[in-house]
Design a protein around this motif. Sequence first.
Motif, PDB file in Angstrom:
ATOM      1  N   ALA A 144      -4.648  10.798   1.984  1.00 43.06           N
ATOM      2  CA  ALA A 144      -4.184   9.443   2.315  1.00 43.06           C
ATOM      3  C   ALA A 144      -4.125   9.230   3.825  1.00 43.06           C
ATOM      4  CB  ALA A 144      -2.813   9.205   1.689  1.00 43.06           C
ATOM      5  N   ALA A 145      -3.662  10.262   4.545  1.00 42.03           N
ATOM      6  CA  ALA A 145      -3.566  10.121   6.001  1.00 42.03           C
ATOM      7  C   ALA A 145      -4.956  10.055   6.633  1.00 42.03           C
ATOM      8  CB  ALA A 145      -2.766  11.287   6.574  1.00 42.03           C
ATOM      9  N   LEU A 146      -5.915  10.830   6.088  1.00 41.85           N
ATOM     10  CA  LEU A 146      -7.272  10.839   6.647  1.00 41.85           C
ATOM     11  C   LEU A 146      -7.948   9.472   6.523  1.00 41.85           C
ATOM     12  CD1 LEU A 146      -8.656  14.329   5.551  1.00 41.85           C
ATOM     13  CD2 LEU A 146      -8.434  13.482   7.899  1.00 41.85           C
ATOM     14  N   ILE A 147      -7.647   8.739   5.430  1.00 43.21           N
ATOM     15  CA  ILE A 147      -8.259   7.403   5.289  1.00 43.21           C
ATOM     16  C   ILE A 147      -7.329   6.320   5.851  1.00 43.21           C
ATOM     17  CG2 ILE A 147      -9.704   8.020   3.311  1.00 43.21           C
ATOM     18  CD1 ILE A 147      -7.659   6.721   1.491  1.00 43.21           C
ATOM     19  N   GLY A 148      -6.217   6.746   6.422  1.00 42.39           N
ATOM     20  CA  GLY A 148      -5.343   5.791   7.096  1.00 42.39           C
ATOM     21  C   GLY A 148      -4.497   4.940   6.172  1.00 42.39           C
ATOM     22  N   LEU A 149      -4.204   5.459   4.987  1.00 43.27           N
ATOM     23  CA  LEU A 149      -3.364   4.700   4.049  1.00 43.27           C
ATOM     24  C   LEU A 149      -1.929   4.657   4.588  1.00 43.27           C
ATOM     25  CD1 LEU A 149      -3.889   3.427   1.250  1.00 43.27           C
ATOM     26  CD2 LEU A 149      -2.933   5.495   0.245  1.00 43.27           C
ATOM     27  N   PRO A 150      -1.345   3.474   4.747  1.00 44.50           N
ATOM     28  CA  PRO A 150       0.005   3.416   5.296  1.00 44.50           C
ATOM     29  C   PRO A 150       1.010   4.165   4.414  1.00 44.50           C
ATOM     30  CG  PRO A 150      -0.979   1.233   5.172  1.00 44.50           C
ATOM     31  CD  PRO A 150      -1.891   2.150   4.441  1.00 44.50           C
ATOM     32  N   VAL A 151       1.996   4.786   5.046  1.00 44.32           N
ATOM     33  CA  VAL A 151       2.976   5.602   4.322  1.00 44.32           C
ATOM     34  C   VAL A 151       3.729   4.776   3.277  1.00 44.32           C
ATOM     35  CG1 VAL A 151       5.129   6.884   4.603  1.00 44.32           C
ATOM     36  CG2 VAL A 151       3.258   7.293   6.169  1.00 44.32           C
ATOM     37  N   TRP A 152       3.932   3.479   3.539  1.00 42.44           N
ATOM     38  CA  TRP A 152       4.733   2.662   2.621  1.00 42.44           C
ATOM     39  C   TRP A 152       4.045   2.433   1.270  1.00 42.44           C
ATOM     40  CZ3 TRP A 152       2.022  -1.663   1.398  1.00 42.44           C
ATOM     41  CH2 TRP A 152       1.165  -2.212   2.347  1.00 42.44           C
TER      42      TRP A 152
ATOM     43  N   THR B 144      -3.772   8.466 -14.768  1.00 41.08           N
ATOM     44  CA  THR B 144      -2.314   8.324 -14.647  1.00 41.08           C
ATOM     45  C   THR B 144      -1.885   6.891 -14.972  1.00 41.08           C
ATOM     46  OG1 THR B 144      -2.201  10.043 -12.958  1.00 41.08           O
ATOM     47  CG2 THR B 144      -0.336   8.525 -13.078  1.00 41.08           C
ATOM     48  N   VAL B 145      -2.420   5.929 -14.236  1.00 38.01           N
ATOM     49  CA  VAL B 145      -2.041   4.522 -14.472  1.00 38.01           C
ATOM     50  C   VAL B 145      -3.205   3.763 -15.114  1.00 38.01           C
ATOM     51  CG1 VAL B 145      -1.377   2.347 -13.367  1.00 38.01           C
ATOM     52  CG2 VAL B 145      -0.368   4.500 -12.572  1.00 38.01           C
ATOM     53  N   LEU B 146      -4.393   3.835 -14.481  1.00 35.93           N
ATOM     54  CA  LEU B 146      -5.549   3.057 -14.961  1.00 35.93           C
ATOM     55  C   LEU B 146      -6.440   3.915 -15.856  1.00 35.93           C
ATOM     56  CD1 LEU B 146      -6.394   1.393 -11.522  1.00 35.93           C
ATOM     57  CD2 LEU B 146      -5.231   0.305 -13.466  1.00 35.93           C
ATOM     58  N   SER B 147      -6.898   3.314 -16.958  1.00 35.85           N
ATOM     59  CA  SER B 147      -7.775   4.058 -17.882  1.00 35.85           C
ATOM     60  C   SER B 147      -9.240   3.975 -17.457  1.00 35.85           C
ATOM     61  CB  SER B 147      -7.619   3.509 -19.305  1.00 35.85           C
ATOM     62  OG  SER B 147      -8.038   2.161 -19.347  1.00 35.85           O
TER      63      SER B 147
ATOM     64  N   ILE C 138      -3.247   1.410  -4.154  1.00 35.56           N
ATOM     65  CA  ILE C 138      -2.864   1.818  -5.511  1.00 35.56           C
ATOM     66  C   ILE C 138      -4.093   2.341  -6.260  1.00 35.56           C
ATOM     67  CG2 ILE C 138      -2.139   0.883  -7.758  1.00 35.56           C
ATOM     68  CD1 ILE C 138      -0.146  -0.896  -6.164  1.00 35.56           C
ATOM     69  N   VAL C 139      -5.226   1.628  -6.124  1.00 38.64           N
ATOM     70  CA  VAL C 139      -6.456   2.056  -6.808  1.00 38.64           C
ATOM     71  C   VAL C 139      -6.920   3.417  -6.274  1.00 38.64           C
ATOM     72  CG1 VAL C 139      -8.901   1.501  -7.137  1.00 38.64           C
ATOM     73  CG2 VAL C 139      -7.170  -0.293  -7.393  1.00 38.64           C
ATOM     74  N   VAL C 140      -6.883   3.579  -4.945  1.00 42.69           N
ATOM     75  CA  VAL C 140      -7.348   4.842  -4.339  1.00 42.69           C
ATOM     76  C   VAL C 140      -6.427   6.007  -4.747  1.00 42.69           C
ATOM     77  CG1 VAL C 140      -7.542   6.069  -2.132  1.00 42.69           C
ATOM     78  CG2 VAL C 140      -8.571   3.814  -2.393  1.00 42.69           C
TER      79      VAL C 140
ATOM     80  N   ASP D 209      -4.641   6.216  -7.393  1.00 40.42           N
ATOM     81  CA  ASP D 209      -4.812   6.496  -8.822  1.00 40.42           C
ATOM     82  C   ASP D 209      -6.111   7.268  -9.071  1.00 40.42           C
ATOM     83  OD1 ASP D 209      -3.406   6.078 -11.336  1.00 40.42           O
ATOM     84  OD2 ASP D 209      -5.205   4.996 -11.955  1.00 40.42           O
ATOM     85  N   LEU D 210      -7.150   6.959  -8.287  1.00 45.65           N
ATOM     86  CA  LEU D 210      -8.400   7.729  -8.392  1.00 45.65           C
ATOM     87  C   LEU D 210      -8.151   9.168  -7.939  1.00 45.65           C
ATOM     88  CD1 LEU D 210     -11.441   8.038  -8.815  1.00 45.65           C
ATOM     89  CD2 LEU D 210     -11.797   7.138  -6.503  1.00 45.65           C
ATOM     90  N   TYR D 211      -7.403   9.332  -6.855  1.00 47.69           N
ATOM     91  CA  TYR D 211      -7.063  10.687  -6.378  1.00 47.69           C
ATOM     92  C   TYR D 211      -6.320  11.450  -7.482  1.00 47.69           C
ATOM     93  CZ  TYR D 211      -3.980  14.239  -4.523  1.00 47.69           C
ATOM     94  OH  TYR D 211      -3.271  15.401  -4.369  1.00 47.69           O
ATOM     95  N   ALA D 212      -5.357  10.780  -8.132  1.00 48.02           N
ATOM     96  CA  ALA D 212      -4.566  11.443  -9.189  1.00 48.02           C
ATOM     97  C   ALA D 212      -5.487  11.873 -10.329  1.00 48.02           C
ATOM     98  CB  ALA D 212      -3.476  10.497  -9.695  1.00 48.02           C
ATOM     99  N   TYR D 213      -6.449  11.012 -10.676  1.00 47.29           N
ATOM    100  CA  TYR D 213      -7.403  11.352 -11.742  1.00 47.29           C
ATOM    101  C   TYR D 213      -8.221  12.586 -11.360  1.00 47.29           C
ATOM    102  CZ  TYR D 213     -11.684  11.290 -14.491  1.00 47.29           C
ATOM    103  OH  TYR D 213     -12.735  11.669 -15.282  1.00 47.29           O
ATOM    104  N   LEU D 214      -8.788  12.565 -10.144  1.00 51.99           N
ATOM    105  CA  LEU D 214      -9.679  13.663  -9.718  1.00 51.99           C
ATOM    106  C   LEU D 214      -8.906  14.983  -9.629  1.00 51.99           C
ATOM    107  CD1 LEU D 214     -11.746  11.812  -6.963  1.00 51.99           C
ATOM    108  CD2 LEU D 214     -12.526  12.495  -9.241  1.00 51.99           C
TER     109      LEU D 214
END
Length: 280
Positions: free
Chosen positions: A154-162, A219-222, A97-99, A101-106
């Motif tokens: 997400a796939a490159l860092i292996g984040l599970p699809v779920w 988006t979520v975290l300030s 979730i943190v990663v 959200d950081l992606y969404a910010y960037l």
Amino acid sequence: MLDWLGNRADSLWYWVIAVVFLMLAAWETVRPARPDSGTLLWRWSSNFGIYAVNASILGLLAPAAIIEAYLEARGFPRLFAGLGNVCGDWVVLLAGIVVLDLYAYLLHRVQHASFLLWRLHAVHHADADMDASTTVRHHPGEFVLSSIIGATVAALIGLPVWVFPVYALIAISISLIQHANARLPERLDRLAQTVLVTPGMHRVHHSVDAAEYNGNYGTVLSIWDRMFGTYRQRPHGQDVVAFGVDPFTAPRYARPHWALLLPFALSPTTIQPAADSHAD
Ligand SMILES: [Zn+2]
Ligand SMILES: [Zn+2]
């Protein structure tokens, strides 16, 4: 494995959006923060029409699953799978979730810096009024690009699809509240800004003033805006009154075809470098 949580978020997706939206629509009707500008029907048909197009594209593409399957077949390292083995799936979920959200910010920040991407993202900002329906007003071009880039990262860092549907459900629920034509008490809004992107914070991002819309990208975290110096705040008691992208704030631009044609009508003067922060 927390696959079930992802499946649950997937199956509840439209229900959660409908319930949150209807509750906010009731709030907007009973205690609107701003009077209706007379464009509600055009705006809703534009915003929900775009959402229907985007939802259809996502159903056809399913980018996360395709890219994950491809990278798995090619044997790429799966960092998050290692984390799951050591710390468990709940840690993977929180870190994911943190990663994301950081992606969404960037990505959001780049969308305001590159005129090519701003052409598409400006469609979200060009909603001359703002209510919960503005949440889903994203040009299909922006939607496809951000989905593919996000799924690839997400796939490159292996984040599970779920993890995706869980984060997406949290993000859209909070975004619906951020865009609502309703106001939280200022003290509560500012307190919540310690951790979350609040309606007051996101209203500043939708201001017609470039000094304000070039900030509050979270988006979520300030925390990202605070950490990277893009946090914007108005002085106490002063709320945003004008939304949109100049000169596309006239009511006629609320019509659906303008939501799709706007990227071709924008001039580079509509994207401006951020001026000094309004932080107090
Ligand atoms: Zn923006
Ligand atoms: Zn917004």
